[in-house]
Write a protein that holds these residues in place. Structure first.
Motif, PDB file in Angstrom:
ATOM      1  N   TYR A  65     -10.702  -2.504  -4.255  1.00  0.00           N
ATOM      2  CA  TYR A  65      -9.244  -2.605  -4.307  1.00  0.00           C
ATOM      3  C   TYR A  65      -8.869  -3.970  -4.869  1.00  0.00           C
ATOM      4  O   TYR A  65      -9.350  -5.001  -4.386  1.00  0.00           O
ATOM      5  CB  TYR A  65      -8.643  -2.432  -2.908  1.00  0.00           C
ATOM      6  CG  TYR A  65      -8.991  -1.109  -2.266  1.00  0.00           C
ATOM      7  CD1 TYR A  65      -8.251   0.036  -2.537  1.00  0.00           C
ATOM      8  CD2 TYR A  65     -10.070  -1.006  -1.392  1.00  0.00           C
ATOM      9  CE1 TYR A  65      -8.571   1.258  -1.952  1.00  0.00           C
ATOM     10  CE2 TYR A  65     -10.401   0.209  -0.803  1.00  0.00           C
ATOM     11  CZ  TYR A  65      -9.654   1.337  -1.088  1.00  0.00           C
ATOM     12  OH  TYR A  65      -9.970   2.536  -0.521  1.00  0.00           O
ATOM     13  N   ASP A  66      -8.023  -3.991  -5.862  1.00  0.00           N
ATOM     14  CA  ASP A  66      -7.663  -5.244  -6.532  1.00  0.00           C
ATOM     15  C   ASP A  66      -7.123  -6.287  -5.562  1.00  0.00           C
ATOM     16  O   ASP A  66      -7.416  -7.480  -5.693  1.00  0.00           O
ATOM     17  CB  ASP A  66      -6.618  -4.979  -7.631  1.00  0.00           C
ATOM     18  CG  ASP A  66      -7.217  -4.262  -8.826  1.00  0.00           C
ATOM     19  OD1 ASP A  66      -8.450  -4.307  -8.977  1.00  0.00           O
ATOM     20  OD2 ASP A  66      -6.448  -3.649  -9.605  1.00  0.00           O
ATOM     21  N   ILE A  83       0.857  -1.183   0.000  1.00  0.00           N
ATOM     22  CA  ILE A  83       0.000   0.000   0.000  1.00  0.00           C
ATOM     23  C   ILE A  83       0.895   1.235   0.000  1.00  0.00           C
ATOM     24  O   ILE A  83       1.618   1.492   0.964  1.00  0.00           O
ATOM     25  CB  ILE A  83      -0.933  -0.007   1.222  1.00  0.00           C
ATOM     26  CG1 ILE A  83      -1.837  -1.251   1.173  1.00  0.00           C
ATOM     27  CG2 ILE A  83      -1.772   1.267   1.275  1.00  0.00           C
ATOM     28  CD1 ILE A  83      -2.719  -1.432   2.388  1.00  0.00           C
ATOM     29  N   PHE A 136      -5.380   5.621   2.257  1.00  0.00           N
ATOM     30  CA  PHE A 136      -6.141   4.369   2.303  1.00  0.00           C
ATOM     31  C   PHE A 136      -6.993   4.323   3.562  1.00  0.00           C
ATOM     32  O   PHE A 136      -8.191   4.000   3.525  1.00  0.00           O
ATOM     33  CB  PHE A 136      -5.154   3.202   2.260  1.00  0.00           C
ATOM     34  CG  PHE A 136      -5.790   1.829   2.295  1.00  0.00           C
ATOM     35  CD1 PHE A 136      -6.744   1.451   1.365  1.00  0.00           C
ATOM     36  CD2 PHE A 136      -5.413   0.908   3.270  1.00  0.00           C
ATOM     37  CE1 PHE A 136      -7.317   0.188   1.392  1.00  0.00           C
ATOM     38  CE2 PHE A 136      -5.968  -0.359   3.305  1.00  0.00           C
ATOM     39  CZ  PHE A 136      -6.919  -0.716   2.364  1.00  0.00           C
TER      40      PHE A 136
END
Length: 455
Positions: A85-86, A34, A40
């Motif tokens: 989010y992938d 991240i 985030f």
């Protein structure tokens, strides 16, 4: 843009009770890279606030680790906030074995250096070279192999109330302590034995399995999804549980029962018990195991000293605890000298089959639901009568109630009669003022709860 809590835990509990919505307690984690943990974190907080999601979440450059409480009707919407989010597409959400609408009362999302405090330098080994993940049946089968060593990677206060049969349960306060200890003690077995590891939800084993493979252990396995997912699978597939007792959880519940076996004891009297509590003295708040009888006799305290303190005036209690740093001491429950029956053991003591008591063999504490219904208004000294204003829900003759306050402690009684707005009555509702006799002094800071038993 609101990025932090504005309500107290008490205010939030009242709103949850008033809403009457069923909530789902769950946990999840994911290791990923991240780039901007703070952004985030803020994005998650805003998205989850709209869904009335509560809980405790840590985010870092290495990923996310979360324990949450979500309204059942918002469960799928919550999942969608993750799958944008992938790296969280298809993520497994570990739903708690036992549900409690009040498991979490705040939404906390914090940025940390790591999502689990493991004390490891990740640059020194390949964190992606993990052990083989096992489902419940595979885990059970490998447990039966005499060439297997099974290790509990949780802390002593977790494993004391429940663990897998035959497991090594390190007597440690933190996860980071267990890694070098286990590595040193098992060196002679690293090329010949199966190292089988487990934890609550799987996150600790993700890093631990890579650590042990780096240190030369050849056959490393880990329980997929931890104890929580294991329990779901054995129920779904009709398997025998090799885990005995309760699974410790880090929320209001402090544990969820997996089997009826009680393998721990009250730290004050020694009788079979596996109910964790926090000391009622706010300056202590020690986590320990306490049976119903000791809880009543000690007013929820861990020691005579704490019992004396909670009977002092509120302002005096605040003065005594001012400036104290107790956070790192709360979970050292087995280390307090005040606890006569604390469990002490060698980390690698020989595993001896122990006789366990089931909940049908001893008095089982009913599951209780406490509903906050009112607050103290007045205490009539000569008549020993308390007056409360009803602000939420209702109460009737025959109900068991709980009166709680800093000086009062916790006092239970059954309402055999009372007056509402000065008249004899059998029911009190919102905005009523209720009066009844009490064998103790009531103060304006006291709260009134009605108890509902859920057998």
């Amino acid at each position: 843009m609101q990025l932090y809590n504005t309500l107290s835990a008490e205010q939030r509990a009242q709103l949850i009770e008033e809403a009457g919505q069923k909530r789902i307690t769950l946990s999840f984690y994911q290791y990923a890279k991240i780039a901007d943990p703070q952004k985030f974190r803020d994005d998650l907080f805003l998205a989850w606030s709209k869904l009335d999601a509560l809980g405790r979440t840590y985010v870092a450059h290495e990923g996310i680790n979360a324990q949450m409480s979500v309204p059942a009707e918002n469960f799928e919407a919550f999942r969608e906030t993750l799958e944008v989010y992938d790296f969280m597409k298809g993520i497994r959400l570990n739903v708690a074995v036992e549900q409690d609408d009040l498991s979490f009362l705040k939404l906390t999302v914090k940025v940390r250096k790591k999502i689990v405090a493991d004390g490891l330098n990740d640059d020194t080994f390949d964190v992606t070279n993990k052990g083989i993940h096992l489902r419940a049946k595979e885990f059970n089968d490998l447990l039966e192999d005499p060439n297997t060593i099974v290790v509990d990677f949780r802390n002593h206060y977790e494993s004391e109330i429940g663990h897998f049969e035959g497991a090594i349960t390190p007597d440690v306060d933190t996860f980071r302590e267990s890694l070098p200890i286990i590595n040193e003690k098992l060196q002679e077995h690293k090329e010949t034995k199966n190292l089988l590891m487990y934890c609550t939800g799987g996150i600790r084993c993700e890093k631990a399995s890579a650590y042990f493979k780096h240190h030369g252990f050849k056959n490393v396995y880990q329980l997929e999804g931890g104890i929580i997912e294991y329990t779901r699978q054995i129920k779904e597939e009709g398997l025998k549980s090799k885990f005995i007792g309760k699974n410790f959880v880090f929320d209001h519940r402090l544990g969820e029962r997996i089997t009826d076996d009680i393998i721990a004891n009250c730290h004050q009297c020694g009788k079979p018990c596996d109910t964790h509590v926090n000391c009622s003295n706010e300056a202590c708040h020690l986590l320990f195991i306490q049976c119903d009888e000791c809880a009543e006799a000690m007013h929820g305290c861990c020691s005579d000293k704490c019992l004396e303190i909670i009977q002092l005036p509120v302002e005096e209690q605040k003065r005594l605890r001012k400036g104290q740093q107790k956070g790192n001491l709360i979970f050292k429950k087995g280390k307090s000298d005040a606890l006569k029956f604390k469990k002490e053991r060698n980390v690698f003591e020989e595993v001896i089959p122990q006789k366990v008591a089931t909940v049908t063999e001893i008095r089982k504490k009913n599951r209780e639901r406490k509903i906050l219904i009112g607050k103290g208004e007045h205490y009539f000294t000569k008549a020993s009568v308390a007056q409360f204003s009803i602000q939420n829900h209702q109460v009737k003759v025959g109900d068991e109630v709980l009166i709680v306050g800093p000086s009062t402690g916790e006092e239970r009684l059954t309402l055999t009669k009372f007056k509402v707005n000065g008249q004899d009555a059998n029911l009190a509702v919102i905005n009523d003022k209720i009066t009844f006799e009490v064998p103790f002094r009531v103060r304006l800071s006291d709260k009134l709860y009605v108890i509902h038993n859920e057998n």
